[in-house]
Write an enzyme that holds these catalytic residues in place. Sequence first.
Site, PDB file in Angstrom:
ATOM      1  N   THR A   1      -6.930   3.838   9.673  1.00 40.11           N
ATOM      2  CA  THR A   1      -8.007   4.638  10.265  1.00 40.11           C
ATOM      3  C   THR A   1      -9.340   3.907  10.075  1.00 40.11           C
ATOM      4  O   THR A   1      -9.447   2.999   9.250  1.00 40.11           O
ATOM      5  CB  THR A   1      -8.078   6.030   9.619  1.00 40.11           C
TER       6      THR A   1
ATOM      7  N   LYS B   1     -10.408   9.920  -0.373  1.00 35.56           N
ATOM      8  CA  LYS B   1     -10.732   9.813   1.057  1.00 35.56           C
ATOM      9  C   LYS B   1     -12.225   9.571   1.231  1.00 35.56           C
ATOM     10  O   LYS B   1     -13.051  10.250   0.625  1.00 35.56           O
ATOM     11  CB  LYS B   1     -10.308  11.093   1.783  1.00 35.56           C
TER      12      LYS B   1
ATOM     13  N   GLY C   1       0.826  -1.207   0.000  1.00 34.28           N
ATOM     14  CA  GLY C   1       0.000   0.000   0.000  1.00 34.28           C
ATOM     15  C   GLY C   1       0.861   1.259   0.000  1.00 34.28           C
ATOM     16  O   GLY C   1       2.083   1.195   0.145  1.00 34.28           O
TER      17      GLY C   1
ATOM     18  N   GLY D   1      -1.627   2.596  12.079  1.00 38.52           N
ATOM     19  CA  GLY D   1      -1.915   3.824  11.335  1.00 38.52           C
ATOM     20  C   GLY D   1      -3.262   3.745  10.639  1.00 38.52           C
ATOM     21  O   GLY D   1      -3.834   4.770  10.261  1.00 38.52           O
TER      22      GLY D   1
ATOM     23  N   HIS E   1      -8.114  17.285   1.543  1.00 39.36           N
ATOM     24  CA  HIS E   1      -7.555  15.941   1.304  1.00 39.36           C
ATOM     25  C   HIS E   1      -7.750  15.526  -0.152  1.00 39.36           C
ATOM     26  O   HIS E   1      -8.589  16.071  -0.869  1.00 39.36           O
ATOM     27  CB  HIS E   1      -8.221  14.903   2.217  1.00 39.36           C
ATOM     28  N   HIS E   2      -7.021  14.469  -0.530  1.00 37.27           N
ATOM     29  CA  HIS E   2      -7.181  13.823  -1.842  1.00 37.27           C
ATOM     30  C   HIS E   2      -8.613  13.298  -2.004  1.00 37.27           C
ATOM     31  O   HIS E   2      -9.306  13.053  -1.006  1.00 37.27           O
ATOM     32  CB  HIS E   2      -6.170  12.673  -1.977  1.00 37.27           C
TER      33      HIS E   2
ATOM     34  N   MET F   1       1.014   3.709   2.193  1.00 39.85           N
ATOM     35  CA  MET F   1       1.667   3.901   3.498  1.00 39.85           C
ATOM     36  C   MET F   1       2.655   2.771   3.768  1.00 39.85           C
ATOM     37  O   MET F   1       3.754   2.985   4.292  1.00 39.85           O
ATOM     38  CB  MET F   1       0.613   3.934   4.605  1.00 39.85           C
TER      39      MET F   1
ATOM     40  N   GLY G   1     -10.423  12.681  10.426  1.00 41.98           N
ATOM     41  CA  GLY G   1     -10.189  12.368  11.844  1.00 41.98           C
ATOM     42  C   GLY G   1      -9.361  13.462  12.502  1.00 41.98           C
ATOM     43  O   GLY G   1      -9.567  13.792  13.673  1.00 41.98           O
ATOM     44  N   THR G   2      -8.442  14.054  11.748  1.00 38.68           N
ATOM     45  CA  THR G   2      -7.594  15.110  12.312  1.00 38.68           C
ATOM     46  C   THR G   2      -8.432  16.353  12.622  1.00 38.68           C
ATOM     47  O   THR G   2      -8.240  16.997  13.661  1.00 38.68           O
ATOM     48  CB  THR G   2      -6.465  15.454  11.313  1.00 38.68           C
TER      49      THR G   2
HETATM   50  P1  NAP Z   1      -3.680   1.660   0.367  1.00 38.13           P
HETATM   51  O1  NAP Z   1      -2.650   2.257  -0.532  1.00 38.13           O
HETATM   52  O2  NAP Z   1      -5.016   1.313  -0.174  1.00 38.13           O
HETATM   53  O3  NAP Z   1      -3.028   0.353   1.028  1.00 38.13           O
HETATM   54  C1  NAP Z   1      -3.737  -0.594   1.788  1.00 38.13           C
HETATM   55  C2  NAP Z   1      -3.016  -1.923   1.686  1.00 38.13           C
HETATM   56  O4  NAP Z   1      -3.705  -2.882   2.495  1.00 38.13           O
HETATM   57  C3  NAP Z   1      -2.985  -2.470   0.259  1.00 38.13           C
HETATM   58  O5  NAP Z   1      -1.692  -2.980  -0.009  1.00 38.13           O
HETATM   59  C4  NAP Z   1      -4.014  -3.609   0.309  1.00 38.13           C
HETATM   60  O6  NAP Z   1      -3.719  -4.649  -0.597  1.00 38.13           O
HETATM   61  C5  NAP Z   1      -3.840  -4.072   1.733  1.00 38.13           C
HETATM   62  N1  NAP Z   1      -4.991  -4.851   2.207  1.00 38.13           N
HETATM   63  C6  NAP Z   1      -6.301  -4.649   1.910  1.00 38.13           C
HETATM   64  N2  NAP Z   1      -7.057  -5.580   2.525  1.00 38.13           N
HETATM   65  C7  NAP Z   1      -6.188  -6.391   3.195  1.00 38.13           C
HETATM   66  C8  NAP Z   1      -6.358  -7.559   3.995  1.00 38.13           C
HETATM   67  N3  NAP Z   1      -7.575  -8.072   4.215  1.00 38.13           N
HETATM   68  N4  NAP Z   1      -5.263  -8.134   4.533  1.00 38.13           N
HETATM   69  C9  NAP Z   1      -4.030  -7.619   4.315  1.00 38.13           C
HETATM   70  N5  NAP Z   1      -3.801  -6.518   3.532  1.00 38.13           N
HETATM   71  C10 NAP Z   1      -4.887  -5.924   3.002  1.00 38.13           C
HETATM   72  O7  NAP Z   1      -3.950   2.630   1.605  1.00 38.13           O
HETATM   73  P2  NAP Z   1      -2.910   3.616   2.319  1.00 38.13           P
HETATM   74  O8  NAP Z   1      -3.017   4.981   1.746  1.00 38.13           O
HETATM   75  O9  NAP Z   1      -1.591   2.953   2.386  1.00 38.13           O
HETATM   76  O10 NAP Z   1      -3.562   3.686   3.772  1.00 38.13           O
HETATM   77  C11 NAP Z   1      -3.608   2.557   4.616  1.00 38.13           C
HETATM   78  C12 NAP Z   1      -4.333   2.952   5.885  1.00 38.13           C
HETATM   79  O11 NAP Z   1      -3.581   3.977   6.561  1.00 38.13           O
HETATM   80  C13 NAP Z   1      -5.712   3.573   5.650  1.00 38.13           C
HETATM   81  O12 NAP Z   1      -6.583   3.166   6.685  1.00 38.13           O
HETATM   82  C14 NAP Z   1      -5.457   5.079   5.719  1.00 38.13           C
HETATM   83  O13 NAP Z   1      -6.611   5.824   6.101  1.00 38.13           O
HETATM   84  C15 NAP Z   1      -4.425   5.114   6.794  1.00 38.13           C
HETATM   85  N6  NAP Z   1      -3.583   6.310   6.838  1.00 38.13           N
HETATM   86  C16 NAP Z   1      -3.151   6.663   8.066  1.00 38.13           C
HETATM   87  C17 NAP Z   1      -2.314   7.739   8.221  1.00 38.13           C
HETATM   88  C18 NAP Z   1      -1.830   8.084   9.610  1.00 38.13           C
HETATM   89  O14 NAP Z   1      -1.034   9.013   9.768  1.00 38.13           O
HETATM   90  N7  NAP Z   1      -2.281   7.357  10.633  1.00 38.13           N
HETATM   91  C19 NAP Z   1      -1.894   8.469   7.108  1.00 38.13           C
HETATM   92  C20 NAP Z   1      -2.322   8.075   5.841  1.00 38.13           C
HETATM   93  C21 NAP Z   1      -3.167   6.975   5.721  1.00 38.13           C
HETATM   94  P3  NAP Z   1      -4.517  -4.722  -2.028  1.00 38.13           P
HETATM   95  O15 NAP Z   1      -4.266  -3.416  -2.690  1.00 38.13           O
HETATM   96  O16 NAP Z   1      -3.950  -5.883  -2.709  1.00 38.13           O
HETATM   97  O17 NAP Z   1      -5.967  -4.915  -1.653  1.00 38.13           O
END
Ligand code: NAP
Length: 270
Positions: free
Chosen positions: A105, A163, A16, A103, A159-160, A18, A169-170
Amino acid sequence: MVMSDTIKVIIAGPRGRMGREAVKMVTSTGHFKLTAVIDHKNDGMMLSDIDGFQTIPNVPVYSDIRKCLETEQADVLIELTTPEAGMDHTLAALEHNVRPVVGTTGFTKEDLAQLERICQEKDLGCIIAPNFAIGAVLMMKFAQMAAKYFDNIEIIELHHDKKLDAPSGTAVKTAQMISSVREPKKQGHPSEKETIQGARGAEYDGMHIHSVRLPGLIAHQEVLFGADGQTVTIRHDSYDRSSFMSGVKVAVETIMQQNKFVYGLENILD
Ligand code: NAP
């Protein structure tokens, strides 16, 4: 707690946006070791077999987190997937005495309460932070400071357009932190009317929150304060997901020293 100098880390969601940044951060931090990754599509492969990770040797890929935790040594799980998978992964980590840094959300209040209870029962650390950007945490703290002196406040979060939730949340967390130091107050003209519904945004204790969604943006927020003859604007911008990684790194280091549930990065920064 006995802690080795090297912190062994598992990352869930390495492909993903992140997750890729987390792999970079962990593998470039001298006292962290990436021992495995959780990827629901590439069970049994090595991370180096997956596009973009060819230079990272000896990291096995598991789809089943429980099998991974029974096979591999780990101190910390960095969880960056989806709320449903993330909750299961976090529970599995705690079952195996591995400290989660989450991380992802979208966890519900009930999820958070359940995790807090387990941490108390097991005397184990876990940190969940909806925003790991240290600058964003400072922006919230500065806004809380300013709100003691300026009680007319508008929050604009940008945001993008992928979302799903609004407001962010922030933004909600900022409003909550401001509300802890500001009496509820209706803002604007007492007789103001919206000629197009929603023009004044959402309302939280009288503050207004506006959500902007546009391609090209990542995560940004402005908090505007107004008083007679002056305004103050506090703004934070995440231009890239690498902005979240210094916070994730601090969380991994800190959670090795703490045996409790922590919600929000601001609770582990000085
Ligand atoms: P993303 O690019 O969509 O990545 C999510 C990853 O999780 C993808 O690789 C996906 O794989 C994988 N995944 C989906 N379902 C799964 C499962 N059942 N088991 C294992 N892996 C699975 O999203 P992102 O932008 O990286 O964000 C990830 C999370 O972090 C989100 O909840 C986002 O809101 C959050 N976030 C938090 C912060 C923070 O500061 N806390 C900042 C930014 C984002 P596939 O693509 O193959 O389905």
